[in-house]
Scaffold this motif. Structure first.
Motif, PDB file in Angstrom:
ATOM      1  N   GLY A 621       4.764 -69.336 -28.592  1.00  0.00           N
ATOM      2  CA  GLY A 621       5.733 -69.931 -28.293  1.00  0.00           C
ATOM      3  C   GLY A 621       7.207 -69.708 -29.447  1.00  0.00           C
ATOM      4  O   GLY A 621       8.241 -70.264 -29.125  1.00  0.00           O
ATOM      5  N   PHE A 622       7.200 -68.522 -30.135  1.00  0.00           N
ATOM      6  CA  PHE A 622       8.144 -68.095 -30.879  1.00  0.00           C
ATOM      7  C   PHE A 622       8.824 -66.756 -30.144  1.00  0.00           C
ATOM      8  O   PHE A 622       8.060 -65.868 -29.596  1.00  0.00           O
ATOM      9  CB  PHE A 622       7.898 -67.900 -32.075  1.00  0.00           C
ATOM     10  CG  PHE A 622       7.376 -68.717 -32.854  1.00  0.00           C
ATOM     11  CD1 PHE A 622       7.963 -70.017 -33.160  1.00  0.00           C
ATOM     12  CD2 PHE A 622       5.820 -68.823 -33.227  1.00  0.00           C
ATOM     13  CE1 PHE A 622       7.331 -71.016 -33.773  1.00  0.00           C
ATOM     14  CE2 PHE A 622       5.143 -70.003 -33.915  1.00  0.00           C
ATOM     15  CZ  PHE A 622       6.078 -70.881 -34.059  1.00  0.00           C
ATOM     16  N   TYR A 623      10.206 -66.887 -29.653  1.00  0.00           N
ATOM     17  CA  TYR A 623      10.815 -65.781 -29.234  1.00  0.00           C
ATOM     18  C   TYR A 623      11.386 -64.955 -30.197  1.00  0.00           C
ATOM     19  O   TYR A 623      11.795 -65.215 -31.231  1.00  0.00           O
ATOM     20  CB  TYR A 623      11.997 -66.281 -28.184  1.00  0.00           C
ATOM     21  CG  TYR A 623      11.413 -66.897 -27.005  1.00  0.00           C
ATOM     22  CD1 TYR A 623      10.845 -66.420 -26.044  1.00  0.00           C
ATOM     23  CD2 TYR A 623      11.207 -68.252 -26.907  1.00  0.00           C
ATOM     24  CE1 TYR A 623      10.315 -66.641 -24.774  1.00  0.00           C
ATOM     25  CE2 TYR A 623      10.690 -68.879 -25.835  1.00  0.00           C
ATOM     26  CZ  TYR A 623      10.459 -68.202 -24.822  1.00  0.00           C
ATOM     27  OH  TYR A 623       9.736 -68.847 -23.801  1.00  0.00           O
ATOM     28  N   PRO A 624      11.495 -63.579 -29.820  1.00  0.00           N
ATOM     29  CA  PRO A 624      11.859 -62.536 -30.871  1.00  0.00           C
ATOM     30  C   PRO A 624      13.331 -62.809 -31.288  1.00  0.00           C
ATOM     31  O   PRO A 624      14.312 -63.228 -30.386  1.00  0.00           O
ATOM     32  CB  PRO A 624      11.876 -61.300 -30.312  1.00  0.00           C
ATOM     33  CG  PRO A 624      10.813 -61.492 -29.104  1.00  0.00           C
ATOM     34  CD  PRO A 624      10.862 -62.953 -28.730  1.00  0.00           C
ATOM     35  N   TYR A 629      13.853 -57.640 -33.897  1.00  0.00           N
ATOM     36  CA  TYR A 629      14.304 -56.600 -33.377  1.00  0.00           C
ATOM     37  C   TYR A 629      14.603 -55.594 -34.689  1.00  0.00           C
ATOM     38  O   TYR A 629      14.434 -54.338 -34.517  1.00  0.00           O
ATOM     39  CB  TYR A 629      15.641 -56.843 -32.746  1.00  0.00           C
ATOM     40  CG  TYR A 629      15.177 -57.081 -31.460  1.00  0.00           C
ATOM     41  CD1 TYR A 629      14.746 -56.209 -30.248  1.00  0.00           C
ATOM     42  CD2 TYR A 629      15.577 -58.525 -30.988  1.00  0.00           C
ATOM     43  CE1 TYR A 629      14.584 -56.781 -28.848  1.00  0.00           C
ATOM     44  CE2 TYR A 629      15.142 -58.918 -29.795  1.00  0.00           C
ATOM     45  CZ  TYR A 629      14.696 -57.912 -28.678  1.00  0.00           C
ATOM     46  OH  TYR A 629      14.540 -58.667 -27.493  1.00  0.00           O
ATOM     47  N   THR A 630      15.487 -56.099 -35.841  1.00  0.00           N
ATOM     48  CA  THR A 630      15.491 -55.041 -36.903  1.00  0.00           C
ATOM     49  C   THR A 630      14.209 -54.527 -37.744  1.00  0.00           C
ATOM     50  O   THR A 630      14.385 -53.346 -37.789  1.00  0.00           O
ATOM     51  CB  THR A 630      16.504 -56.197 -37.916  1.00  0.00           C
ATOM     52  OG1 THR A 630      17.646 -56.616 -37.422  1.00  0.00           O
ATOM     53  CG2 THR A 630      16.694 -55.072 -39.236  1.00  0.00           C
ATOM     54  N   GLU A 655      20.132 -59.554 -24.596  1.00  0.00           N
ATOM     55  CA  GLU A 655      19.412 -60.855 -24.428  1.00  0.00           C
ATOM     56  C   GLU A 655      20.271 -62.095 -25.199  1.00  0.00           C
ATOM     57  O   GLU A 655      19.702 -62.925 -25.338  1.00  0.00           O
ATOM     58  CB  GLU A 655      17.891 -60.736 -25.151  1.00  0.00           C
ATOM     59  CG  GLU A 655      17.189 -60.020 -24.534  1.00  0.00           C
ATOM     60  CD  GLU A 655      15.856 -59.661 -25.171  1.00  0.00           C
ATOM     61  OE1 GLU A 655      15.683 -60.208 -26.238  1.00  0.00           O
ATOM     62  OE2 GLU A 655      14.768 -59.171 -24.367  1.00  0.00           O
ATOM     63  N   GLY A 656      21.409 -61.681 -25.876  1.00  0.00           N
ATOM     64  CA  GLY A 656      22.311 -62.396 -26.307  1.00  0.00           C
ATOM     65  C   GLY A 656      22.123 -62.684 -27.495  1.00  0.00           C
ATOM     66  O   GLY A 656      22.680 -63.739 -28.370  1.00  0.00           O
ATOM     67  N   HIS A 657      21.409 -61.869 -28.389  1.00  0.00           N
ATOM     68  CA  HIS A 657      21.163 -62.183 -29.887  1.00  0.00           C
ATOM     69  C   HIS A 657      22.362 -61.761 -30.867  1.00  0.00           C
ATOM     70  O   HIS A 657      23.120 -60.711 -30.268  1.00  0.00           O
ATOM     71  CB  HIS A 657      20.027 -61.415 -30.379  1.00  0.00           C
ATOM     72  CG  HIS A 657      18.726 -61.794 -29.880  1.00  0.00           C
ATOM     73  ND1 HIS A 657      18.249 -63.173 -30.368  1.00  0.00           N
ATOM     74  CD2 HIS A 657      17.864 -61.295 -28.772  1.00  0.00           C
ATOM     75  CE1 HIS A 657      16.828 -62.920 -29.648  1.00  0.00           C
ATOM     76  NE2 HIS A 657      16.718 -61.992 -28.776  1.00  0.00           N
ATOM     77  N   VAL A 661      24.969 -57.376 -39.688  1.00  0.00           N
ATOM     78  CA  VAL A 661      25.260 -56.121 -40.446  1.00  0.00           C
ATOM     79  C   VAL A 661      23.955 -55.600 -40.856  1.00  0.00           C
ATOM     80  O   VAL A 661      23.798 -54.215 -41.007  1.00  0.00           O
ATOM     81  CB  VAL A 661      26.311 -56.277 -41.555  1.00  0.00           C
ATOM     82  CG1 VAL A 661      25.667 -57.251 -42.614  1.00  0.00           C
ATOM     83  CG2 VAL A 661      26.681 -55.179 -42.083  1.00  0.00           C
ATOM     84  N   LEU A 662      22.926 -56.406 -41.140  1.00  0.00           N
ATOM     85  CA  LEU A 662      21.655 -55.884 -41.643  1.00  0.00           C
ATOM     86  C   LEU A 662      21.055 -55.049 -40.503  1.00  0.00           C
ATOM     87  O   LEU A 662      20.416 -53.887 -40.944  1.00  0.00           O
ATOM     88  CB  LEU A 662      20.694 -56.963 -41.824  1.00  0.00           C
ATOM     89  CG  LEU A 662      19.300 -56.527 -42.220  1.00  0.00           C
ATOM     90  CD1 LEU A 662      19.300 -55.873 -43.687  1.00  0.00           C
ATOM     91  CD2 LEU A 662      18.547 -57.934 -42.276  1.00  0.00           C
ATOM     92  N   MET A 663      21.336 -55.400 -39.220  1.00  0.00           N
ATOM     93  CA  MET A 663      20.722 -54.295 -38.025  1.00  0.00           C
ATOM     94  C   MET A 663      21.247 -52.916 -38.085  1.00  0.00           C
ATOM     95  O   MET A 663      20.611 -52.080 -38.211  1.00  0.00           O
ATOM     96  CB  MET A 663      20.796 -55.163 -36.653  1.00  0.00           C
ATOM     97  CG  MET A 663      20.328 -54.357 -35.758  1.00  0.00           C
ATOM     98  SD  MET A 663      20.383 -55.516 -34.210  1.00  0.00           S
ATOM     99  CE  MET A 663      18.857 -56.316 -34.379  1.00  0.00           C
ATOM    100  N   TYR A 664      22.631 -53.056 -38.344  1.00  0.00           N
ATOM    101  CA  TYR A 664      23.314 -51.819 -38.132  1.00  0.00           C
ATOM    102  C   TYR A 664      23.196 -51.104 -39.392  1.00  0.00           C
ATOM    103  O   TYR A 664      23.221 -49.863 -39.379  1.00  0.00           O
ATOM    104  CB  TYR A 664      24.888 -52.309 -38.066  1.00  0.00           C
ATOM    105  CG  TYR A 664      25.166 -52.716 -36.811  1.00  0.00           C
ATOM    106  CD1 TYR A 664      25.287 -51.902 -35.688  1.00  0.00           C
ATOM    107  CD2 TYR A 664      25.793 -54.035 -36.438  1.00  0.00           C
ATOM    108  CE1 TYR A 664      25.617 -52.183 -34.474  1.00  0.00           C
ATOM    109  CE2 TYR A 664      25.838 -54.516 -35.534  1.00  0.00           C
ATOM    110  CZ  TYR A 664      26.063 -53.586 -34.146  1.00  0.00           C
ATOM    111  OH  TYR A 664      26.412 -54.137 -32.922  1.00  0.00           O
TER     112      TYR A 664
END
Length: 842
Positions: A621-624, A629-630, A655-657, A661-664
């Motif tokens: 029941g936990f969505y990413p 993704y990072t 998906e609207g996340h 800056v951490l992901m980039y």
């Protein structure tokens, strides 16, 4: 027959101070025979000396004497037993009276019940009252029942109180004002608001209200958190005070009481049809007062009656009114009913209206009044309003209560005004609870000022104030780890950390405080920050045993702290073992747990395991999330798979996340590493350079030589710009290092300037304003203390601004002109132009 005053004085002079009570029967009306009085005095003296066997023997001789005894012959003994109290000797006296068939009178009946009640023998008192009613047909006395109900209220015995009420109803005993007062106390203890309202309805059916009765109801409604009823009742009290129809006097001991005869007279006022109900909130009630013309007219009439009420300013009614106002104000403080507190002040004219009236009436606000008002208004208006009230108190030579100072200090701590909060706490003389000190410690923790926390801990010890578990939770958070932010632990810091943790735990044991989940979590977090893996696992085992014994689960948050620390310490296999143990023991992971373990997969370079964890995460029941993704991107980038990583970036965006800056930076980090392109032979690179010199762009040649992906870097920076994701100092480091490694020093400095500007703001107008603020004093300043001033900005928790100013100043020192219009930069223009084409290629 009246006793002459001279005879009384002569009698008192003949007796020593210890014998004065022997003649008290003269004044109390105990007019038995001299021998009877003498024996009673001997029995009481024996009881006072603790000689109970002698007292019992004297009592038995007294009962077996030749004289004919009546109930009045035992009054002196019963009166002493009622005051002591001595319920056992009362029962012994009662048995003797039963054997001698001595009928009780009203006085002896009341004294016996009072002795049993005060001694805590409620069950025996209840049986005694029932026995007398059934076997002796005694006339029901309301004072006896009031005495019994009062003891029930004091001992909080609802069962016995209900039995007494049933007995009163059976014997058709009515109620007087004392009865209603006791019933109100019982209702407050039970927190039964409906019972209090029923008492109100029943009371106004039989009595017209007076100042003292209104005070009792106001007190009850405030304790039961019915502010609306308390406020409306207070309005009636003010109206009654204005009408001068009050009956309040003071006893010799200073206690206030109603001087009106206790004769039931039903209320003929509008209260008779009034139904005291709550339901309106504080704002609607305040609005009602503002718009109610009758109340406004009443307020105007108050001013007109100042001269008339001047004659009554010293009467006890004014003190009763002030006490009721204080009750409502303190209830407003507890309920955070700021608006209602303001309306109350408007009604009584303490600060906002009719100041002259209240001064003339003698209704001066006390420190207690200010205490309630300050604690109410600071909830919404902040500590500034409270400080204004403190100044007003100082002008009136009123010393604030410790609770006032403590409440103000809490608000200052929440606003991170540490100087003011500490100054207020220093004025506190007594404090029964550590809450205001804990609020200050929490502010110190947020502001990273542990030295100030030590000073306030010393103040707590000075006040002999025992810390609670919240205190220790904050101490572990502040002092558990030694190394400063951005630093790694070492052997010396590890030793200091152990000493600190041991000292805190020893103090906890000394004060009998057990670990909470949060205190253990903060302790484990401190060990993780220091990189003390062995101690981390040891304390995890301690926590498991501790909370197992208390029948509480350890919980995912504590495991998450341990897992995160192990992953950060590159102890991936240990983290996997802990995760397996956690799931096998029945602990349900949460979203944070799965994200930590997906991140762990990047260290073991296993994308398949990461996808499996994401699948488990969705099944539970936990969505990413963005960090999920990072973490997956980190795994892909370990295999230099930029295409798939960028696809994940697009998927997260679709998906609207909210991309951060951490992901980039995750992509920039890998793209800026020198070993991105794997060439087995350096000569191959030289040959490629020579062959492609005439055909390839300079940036592509640099990419081959330095083995960095500048194309990826430039694409990511432009995408960040378009997505309005501001860079951070890590972004600047990756981009600058990539250009320097490629030999593009001018481009590196230009990119550093642009990114630093974007760290400040993306808006050109904002940057123009910041240029006026920072250019002269920081960037282009020739002052030797300029860097120190910038570091102060860093200490004020504006890290990005401080890093940006340092970068810009460094550019200026190296001779590069600083432009505050980054969107006009050639580098920015090129990135924007090449973005679409680069996106197509990637």
């Amino acid at each position: 027959m009246r006793i002459p005053l001279r005879s009384i004085a002569d009698t008192l002079c003949r007796f020593k101070s210890g014998e004065l009570e022997r003649v008290s029967n003269v004044f109390l009306g105990y007019r038995g025979e001299p021998l009877t009085k003498s024996i009673q005095v001997q029995i009481v003296d024996a009881l006072r000396l603790g000689e109970r066997s002698r007292a019992s023997s004297l009592l038995l001789d007294f009962g077996n004497g030749n004289q004919s005894l009546k109930a009045n012959d035992f009054v002196y003994i019963l009166n002493y037993c009622a005051r002591s109290p001595d319920p056992l000797f009362v029962m012994e006296t009662w048995r003797l009276m039963e054997e001698k068939e001595i009928d009780l009178n009203n006085t002896s009946y009341l004294l016996m019940v009072r002795a049993l009640c005060r001694g805590g023998y409620l069950e025996e008192a209840c049986k005694f009252m029932k026995f007398l009613r059934e076997n002796h047909g005694t006339y029901p006395l309301l004072p006896v029942y009031n005495c019994f109900l009062g003891a029930c209220a004091k001992m909080k015995s609802i069962t016995h109180a209900n039995q007494c009420l049933d007995l009163m109803e059976l014997q058709r005993v009515g109620k007087n004002e004392i009865t209603y007062s006791v019933l109100l106390k019982l209702a407050v203890w039970q927190q039964d608001l409906s019972a209090a309202r029923e008492i109100w309805e029943d009371y106004i059916k039989h009595y017209s209200l007076n100042i003292i009765s209104l005070r009792r109801f106001i007190w009850s409604f405030t304790r039961l958190k019915d502010l609306k009823s308390a406020y409306e009742t207070l309005q009636h009290m003010v109206a009654l005070a204005i009408s001068a129809k009050h009956f309040a006097s003071r006893t010799d001991e200073g206690r206030l009481y109603s001087s009106r005869l206790d004769i039931p007279i039903p209320s003929k006022s509008e209260l008779g049809s009034q139904n005291v109900q709550s339901g309106e909130n504080e704002q609607s009630l305040a609005f009602k007062f503002d718009t109610d013309s009758s109340n406004i007219e009443r307020s105007k009439s108050i001013s007109a009656t100042v001269g008339m009420l001047n004659n009554y300013k010293n009467l006890p009614v004014m003190e009763v009114l002030r006490l009721s106002i204080n009750d409502v104000l303190h209830a407003c403080a507890q309920a955070r009913a700021y608006g209602l507190a303001e309306q109350l002040m408007m009604l009584v004219g303490l600060f906002l209206y009719h100041k002259l009236l209240m001064q003339n009436l003698g209704l001066q606000p006390s420190s207690h009044t200010y205490d309630g008002f300050v604690r109410a208004i600071i909830q919404r208006r902040g500590f500034g309003a409270g400080m204004e009230m403190l100044k007003l108190m100082e002008e009136r030579n009123l010393k604030p209560h410790d609770s006032t100072l403590a409440a103000l200090s809490v608000q200052c701590s929440k606003a991170l005004e540490l100087d003011l909060a500490e100054a207020l706490l220093e004025q506190v003389c007594e404090c029964p609870y550590p809450y205001p000190f804990n609020a200050f410690l929490e502010a110190c923790d947020n502001m990273d000022q542990p030295k100030r926390a030590l000073q306030i801990l010393a103040k707590m010890r000075q006040l002999k104030l025992q810390p609670d578990i919240r205190t220790y939770e904050l101490l572990f958070s502040m002092f558990g780890n030694v190394n400063a932010p951005y630093e790694e632990g070492n052997r010396l810091s590890h030793v200091d950390s152990r000493k600190r943790i041991n000292a805190i735990e020893m103090d906890m044991a000394k004060n009998g405080v057990q670990h909470s989940h949060l205190s253990m979590k903060n302790l484990l977090k401190a060990l993780g920050a220091e990189g003390m893996t062995i101690e981390l696992l040891q304390y995890l085992h301690v926590a498991e045993n501790l909370f197992c014994h208390t029948n509480t689960k350890l919980g995912a948050p504590i495991y998450n702290v341990v897992l995160h620390s192990l992953v950060e310490a590159n102890e991936s296999h240990m983290a996997i073992q802990i995760f397996k143990k956690m799931t096998s023991s029945g602990f349900q992971p949460n979203a944070a747990t799965y994200n930590i373990m997906v991140d762990c997969c990047s260290y073991i370079k296993c994308f398949k395991s990461g996808c499996a964890l994401v699948s488990m995460m969705v099944r539970h029941g936990f969505y990413p999330e963005t960090r999920t993704y990072t973490a997956l991107m980190k795994i892909l980038l370990e295999y230099e798979n930029f295409d798939e990583a960028l696809s994940l970036l697009d998927q997260a965006s679709l998906e609207g996340h909210q991309l951060d800056v951490l992901m980039y930076n995750t992509i920039l980090k890998k793209a800026s590493e020198k070993d991105v392109l794997t060439h087995s032979n350096t000569n191959t690179v030289k040959i490629v350079y020579v062959i492609m010199q005439e055909f390839i762009l300079l940036s592509d040649i640099a990419c081959c030589i330095s083995k960095v992906r500048i194309d990826i870097i430039e694409f990511i920076i432009e995408r960040m710009h378009q997505d309005k994701v501001q860079p951070d100092p890590v972004t600047c480091n990756y981009v600058f290092s990539a250009y320097v490694d490629g030999g593009f020093h001018n481009t590196a400095m230009e990119a550093l300037q642009v990114l630093s500007m974007w760290m400040i703001s993306y808006e050109d107008m904002t940057l123009e304003e910041k240029k006026i603020e920072f250019e002269k004093d920081f960037v282009s300043s020739e002052d030797l203390q300029a860097e120190s001033k910038i570091l102060q900005v860093f200490k004020d928790y504006n890290e990005h601004l401080a890093a940006a100013l340092l970068n810009l100043r460094w550019c200026a020192i190296l001779g590069f002109p600083v432009s505050w219009s980054p969107n006009q930069s050639q580098w920015t223009t090129r990135l924007s132009t090449n973005y679409d084409s680069t996106r197509t290629v990637l």
